[in-house]
Design a protein around this motif. Structure first.
Motif, PDB file in Angstrom:
ATOM      1  N   ASN A   6     -14.200   4.937   1.901  1.00 41.57           N
ATOM      2  CA  ASN A   6     -14.398   4.305   0.584  1.00 41.57           C
ATOM      3  C   ASN A   6     -13.934   2.865   0.605  1.00 41.57           C
ATOM      4  OD1 ASN A   6     -15.381   6.660  -0.769  1.00 41.57           O
ATOM      5  ND2 ASN A   6     -13.277   7.456  -0.719  1.00 41.57           N
ATOM      6  N   ILE A   7     -14.819   1.986   0.124  1.00 37.56           N
ATOM      7  CA  ILE A   7     -14.496   0.563   0.050  1.00 37.56           C
ATOM      8  C   ILE A   7     -14.332   0.168  -1.416  1.00 37.56           C
ATOM      9  CG2 ILE A   7     -15.210  -1.780   0.670  1.00 37.56           C
ATOM     10  CD1 ILE A   7     -14.774   0.137   3.081  1.00 37.56           C
ATOM     11  N   LEU A   8     -13.173  -0.409  -1.741  1.00 29.07           N
ATOM     12  CA  LEU A   8     -12.978  -0.978  -3.078  1.00 29.07           C
ATOM     13  C   LEU A   8     -13.638  -2.351  -3.080  1.00 29.07           C
ATOM     14  CD1 LEU A   8     -11.753  -1.177  -5.926  1.00 29.07           C
ATOM     15  CD2 LEU A   8      -9.632  -1.977  -4.844  1.00 29.07           C
ATOM     16  N   VAL A   9     -14.609  -2.525  -3.983  1.00 28.16           N
ATOM     17  CA  VAL A   9     -15.336  -3.792  -4.062  1.00 28.16           C
ATOM     18  C   VAL A   9     -14.965  -4.457  -5.382  1.00 28.16           C
ATOM     19  CG1 VAL A   9     -17.599  -4.918  -3.986  1.00 28.16           C
ATOM     20  CG2 VAL A   9     -17.223  -2.796  -2.708  1.00 28.16           C
ATOM     21  N   THR A  10     -14.110  -5.469  -5.303  1.00 28.49           N
ATOM     22  CA  THR A  10     -13.739  -6.157  -6.551  1.00 28.49           C
ATOM     23  C   THR A  10     -14.875  -7.117  -6.888  1.00 28.49           C
ATOM     24  OG1 THR A  10     -12.682  -8.145  -5.631  1.00 28.49           O
ATOM     25  CG2 THR A  10     -11.329  -6.128  -5.734  1.00 28.49           C
ATOM     26  N   GLY A  11     -15.272  -7.156  -8.159  1.00 29.20           N
ATOM     27  CA  GLY A  11     -16.423  -7.968  -8.542  1.00 29.20           C
ATOM     28  C   GLY A  11     -17.725  -7.375  -8.041  1.00 29.20           C
ATOM     29  N   GLY A  12     -17.744  -6.084  -7.855  1.00 36.94           N
ATOM     30  CA  GLY A  12     -18.899  -5.406  -7.252  1.00 36.94           C
ATOM     31  C   GLY A  12     -20.142  -5.356  -8.123  1.00 36.94           C
ATOM     32  N   ALA A  13     -20.057  -5.771  -9.386  1.00 37.15           N
ATOM     33  CA  ALA A  13     -21.254  -5.798 -10.245  1.00 37.15           C
ATOM     34  C   ALA A  13     -21.900  -7.180 -10.239  1.00 37.15           C
ATOM     35  CB  ALA A  13     -20.889  -5.409 -11.683  1.00 37.15           C
ATOM     36  N   GLY A  14     -21.312  -8.093  -9.524  1.00 37.95           N
ATOM     37  CA  GLY A  14     -21.816  -9.475  -9.504  1.00 37.95           C
ATOM     38  C   GLY A  14     -22.987  -9.649  -8.549  1.00 37.95           C
ATOM     39  N   PHE A  15     -23.422 -10.902  -8.401  1.00 41.51           N
ATOM     40  CA  PHE A  15     -24.610 -11.189  -7.587  1.00 41.51           C
ATOM     41  C   PHE A  15     -24.415 -10.721  -6.147  1.00 41.51           C
ATOM     42  CE2 PHE A  15     -28.188 -12.992  -5.760  1.00 41.51           C
ATOM     43  CZ  PHE A  15     -27.968 -14.149  -5.024  1.00 41.51           C
ATOM     44  N   ILE A  16     -23.407 -11.243  -5.470  1.00 37.89           N
ATOM     45  CA  ILE A  16     -23.207 -10.857  -4.064  1.00 37.89           C
ATOM     46  C   ILE A  16     -22.612  -9.449  -3.985  1.00 37.89           C
ATOM     47  CG2 ILE A  16     -22.039 -11.474  -1.907  1.00 37.89           C
ATOM     48  CD1 ILE A  16     -22.053 -14.406  -2.957  1.00 37.89           C
ATOM     49  N   GLY A  17     -21.731  -9.140  -4.919  1.00 39.18           N
ATOM     50  CA  GLY A  17     -21.092  -7.820  -4.909  1.00 39.18           C
ATOM     51  C   GLY A  17     -22.089  -6.688  -5.034  1.00 39.18           C
ATOM     52  N   ILE A  91      -8.800   4.814  -0.463  1.00 36.65           N
ATOM     53  CA  ILE A  91      -9.457   3.535  -0.167  1.00 36.65           C
ATOM     54  C   ILE A  91      -9.221   3.136   1.293  1.00 36.65           C
ATOM     55  CG2 ILE A  91      -9.595   1.073  -0.776  1.00 36.65           C
ATOM     56  CD1 ILE A  91     -10.616   2.912  -3.001  1.00 36.65           C
ATOM     57  N   TYR A  92     -10.305   3.000   2.051  1.00 41.45           N
ATOM     58  CA  TYR A  92     -10.242   2.612   3.471  1.00 41.45           C
ATOM     59  C   TYR A  92     -10.056   1.108   3.611  1.00 41.45           C
ATOM     60  CZ  TYR A  92     -12.226   1.434   8.066  1.00 41.45           C
ATOM     61  OH  TYR A  92     -12.438   0.899   9.331  1.00 41.45           O
ATOM     62  N   GLY A  93     -10.704   0.358   2.755  1.00 40.80           N
ATOM     63  CA  GLY A  93     -10.618  -1.098   2.843  1.00 40.80           C
ATOM     64  C   GLY A  93     -11.114  -1.729   1.555  1.00 40.80           C
ATOM     65  N   VAL A  94     -10.918  -3.034   1.453  1.00 35.33           N
ATOM     66  CA  VAL A  94     -11.266  -3.782   0.238  1.00 35.33           C
ATOM     67  C   VAL A  94     -12.147  -4.971   0.593  1.00 35.33           C
ATOM     68  CG1 VAL A  94     -10.352  -5.145  -1.696  1.00 35.33           C
ATOM     69  CG2 VAL A  94      -9.106  -3.122  -0.897  1.00 35.33           C
ATOM     70  N   ILE A  95     -13.190  -5.175  -0.211  1.00 32.23           N
ATOM     71  CA  ILE A  95     -13.938  -6.439  -0.157  1.00 32.23           C
ATOM     72  C   ILE A  95     -13.653  -7.139  -1.475  1.00 32.23           C
ATOM     73  CG2 ILE A  95     -16.158  -7.587   0.045  1.00 32.23           C
ATOM     74  CD1 ILE A  95     -17.244  -5.201   1.551  1.00 32.23           C
ATOM     75  N   HIS A  96     -13.094  -8.327  -1.395  1.00 30.65           N
ATOM     76  CA  HIS A  96     -12.585  -9.025  -2.586  1.00 30.65           C
ATOM     77  C   HIS A  96     -13.511 -10.171  -2.976  1.00 30.65           C
ATOM     78  CE1 HIS A  96      -9.987 -10.597  -5.565  1.00 30.65           C
ATOM     79  NE2 HIS A  96      -9.285 -11.430  -4.826  1.00 30.65           N
ATOM     80  N   PHE A  97     -14.375  -9.882  -3.983  1.00 27.08           N
ATOM     81  CA  PHE A  97     -15.292 -10.901  -4.514  1.00 27.08           C
ATOM     82  C   PHE A  97     -14.768 -11.483  -5.840  1.00 27.08           C
ATOM     83  CE2 PHE A  97     -18.808 -10.321  -1.702  1.00 27.08           C
ATOM     84  CZ  PHE A  97     -19.021  -8.974  -1.499  1.00 27.08           C
ATOM     85  N   ALA A  98     -14.024 -10.669  -6.585  1.00 30.48           N
ATOM     86  CA  ALA A  98     -13.716 -11.009  -7.989  1.00 30.48           C
ATOM     87  C   ALA A  98     -13.010 -12.348  -8.089  1.00 30.48           C
ATOM     88  CB  ALA A  98     -12.843  -9.907  -8.607  1.00 30.48           C
ATOM     89  N   ILE A 251     -28.845 -18.832   2.586  1.00 30.93           N
ATOM     90  CA  ILE A 251     -28.856 -17.536   3.271  1.00 30.93           C
ATOM     91  C   ILE A 251     -29.232 -16.458   2.269  1.00 30.93           C
ATOM     92  CG2 ILE A 251     -26.326 -17.461   2.995  1.00 30.93           C
ATOM     93  CD1 ILE A 251     -26.231 -15.498   5.360  1.00 30.93           C
ATOM     94  N   HIS A 252     -30.119 -15.544   2.689  1.00 30.31           N
ATOM     95  CA  HIS A 252     -30.560 -14.470   1.793  1.00 30.31           C
ATOM     96  C   HIS A 252     -29.363 -13.579   1.456  1.00 30.31           C
ATOM     97  CE1 HIS A 252     -32.832 -11.222   0.025  1.00 30.31           C
ATOM     98  NE2 HIS A 252     -33.961 -11.852   0.207  1.00 30.31           N
ATOM     99  N   VAL A 253     -29.234 -13.255   0.187  1.00 30.64           N
ATOM    100  CA  VAL A 253     -28.068 -12.481  -0.263  1.00 30.64           C
ATOM    101  C   VAL A 253     -28.020 -11.103   0.412  1.00 30.64           C
ATOM    102  CG1 VAL A 253     -29.262 -11.576  -2.317  1.00 30.64           C
ATOM    103  CG2 VAL A 253     -26.748 -11.797  -2.315  1.00 30.64           C
ATOM    104  N   VAL A 254     -29.179 -10.566   0.791  1.00 29.26           N
ATOM    105  CA  VAL A 254     -29.172  -9.275   1.505  1.00 29.26           C
ATOM    106  C   VAL A 254     -28.668  -9.466   2.938  1.00 29.26           C
ATOM    107  CG1 VAL A 254     -30.615  -7.380   2.372  1.00 29.26           C
ATOM    108  CG2 VAL A 254     -30.953  -8.247   0.048  1.00 29.26           C
TER     109      VAL A 254
END
Ligand code: WQD
Length: 355
Positions: A6-17, A91-98, A251-254
């Motif tokens: 499981n990855i905690l994605v902060t700001g995960g509802a945003g464009f890149i998130g 939580i295995y790891g975090v991606i911090h966008f927020a 760069i393409h967001v995907v």
């Protein structure tokens, strides 16, 4: 205990998130999103699930992938919310966008930018540490290179003083995470320096949805293409570049999202601090973008040449070699594909997620 990471994605509802959550789920990770929806909306979260359900049906995602997502509408500054998330999820790891991300706004509101972006990172890392989670991917930016001495930019290029508080927050958070690892070598940190993310998922269901008048070029061009804006403002055509307009590494967001999956896959079992540029290695001018978007939407888009924008650099594009050597990741999509996908999103959603 599930073997799904499981990855905690902060700001995960945003464009890149949101695009990163799609790719994480399709790659077999679980996703836990925390987002206060201040610059996004819950419809984006629902659309992530919709896209992944379709991918499951098409055999492009593991069975059950779309069920492996949880959403917490909250702010990363809220320590109790983070404590709850770590208590309820492994939580295995975090991606911090927020974080706040508008360059111009950061100049007007430095206190808000430093408080929000720096403090939310400090609280996040403190809660991670308390729960024994020391794996983090940070959404950094090429802005930390400032006015480059030369291009293309590799990760060894000198970090320059930022030209705005937004850029300083990226600069400082990189330092915070580096010092965290120095003090405790168990931390595993990847600092991803994005160049200019644009485009949208090919489904047209998620994309860039800036509030108000877009600060960035491509969402503004997209609004000209749908007739919301009259002409593309070209901020300066007297730069020392081939056609006089600013050059960037779009760069393409995907592709960018897939770079995050590649980073997480690589981090497994490692500790350390790794700085990696995510770019295509190709520079495109403002007029190149206008021409590509004109091809995508099928009409010549009008331009209005205006004075340079304060703080802009003439040219900035990546040397993407390290991402290829370390993660085995290379951007796939070209500018025409980026503009075609951006046009599909914008024409299907003229008012973004408000439609
Ligand atoms: C690109 C080019 C402008 C708008 C910033 C941040 C970066 C990242 C992306 C947040 C430049 C020109 C722009 C317009 C124009 N952060 N332009 N007319 O400034 O390269 O990067 O945003 O998301 O960290 O630094 O992106 O899209 O604003 O500008 O001519 O209406 O387009 O001068 O040459 P930038 P941008």
């Amino acid at each position: 205990m599930s073997d799904v990471k499981n990855i905690l994605v902060t700001g995960g509802a945003g464009f890149i998130g949101s695009h990163t959550c799609v790719e994480l789920l399709q790659a077999g990770y679980g996703v836990v999103i925390i987002d206060d929806l201040s610059n996004s909306c819950e419809k984006a979260v629902n659309r992530i699930a919709q896209i992944v359900k379709q991918a499951e049906a098409d055999g492009k995602a593991p069975a059950g992938a779309s069920e492996r997502m949880k959403f917490y509408e909250d702010n990363v500054l809220n320590r109790d919310a983070l404590e709850r998330i770590f208590a309820e999820n492994d939580i295995y790891g975090v991606i911090h966008f927020a974080g706040f991300k508008a360059v111009g706004e950061s100049v007007e509101k430095p206190l808000e930018y430093y408080y929000n972006n720096i403090t939310n990172t400090l609280i996040l890392c403190d809660v991670m540490r308390k729960h024994g989670c020391k794996r983090i991917v940070f959404s950094s930016s090429a802005t930390v290179y400032g006015e480059p001495d030369s291009v293309p930019l590799s990760e060894t290029a000198e970090k320059k003083p930022a030209t705005n508080p937004y850029g300083w927050t990226k600069w400082m958070i990189e330092q915070i995470l580096t010092d965290l690892h120095t003090a405790d070598p168990e931390w595993d940190v990847v600092l991803l320096r994005y160049f200019n993310p644009i485009g949208a998922h090919e489904s047209g269901l998620i994309g860039e949805d800036p509030k108000g008048i877009p600060n960035n070029l491509v969402p503004y061009v997209a609004q000209v293409a749908i007739g919301k804006m009259k002409a593309v403002r070209v901020f300066g055509n007297d730069y020392p570049t081939p056609d006089g307009t600013g050059v960037r590494d779009y760069i393409h967001v995907v592709d960018l999202a897939r770079g995050h999956v590649a980073a997480l896959n690589w981090m497994d079992g490692k500790t350390g601090v790794e700085v990696v540029n995510l770019g295509t290695g190709k520079g495109s001018s403002v007029l190149d973008v206008v021409a590509a978007f004109s091809r995508a939407c099928g009409r010549e888009l009008p331009v209005d040449i205006q004075p340079r924008r304060a703080g802009d650099v003439a040219e900035n594009y990546a040397d993407p070699q390290k991402a290829k050597d370390v993660f085995g990741w290379v951007a796939e999509y070209d500018l025409d594909r980026m503009c075609a996908d951006s046009w599909r999103w914008q024409s299907m959603n003229p008012n973004g997620y408000a439609d």
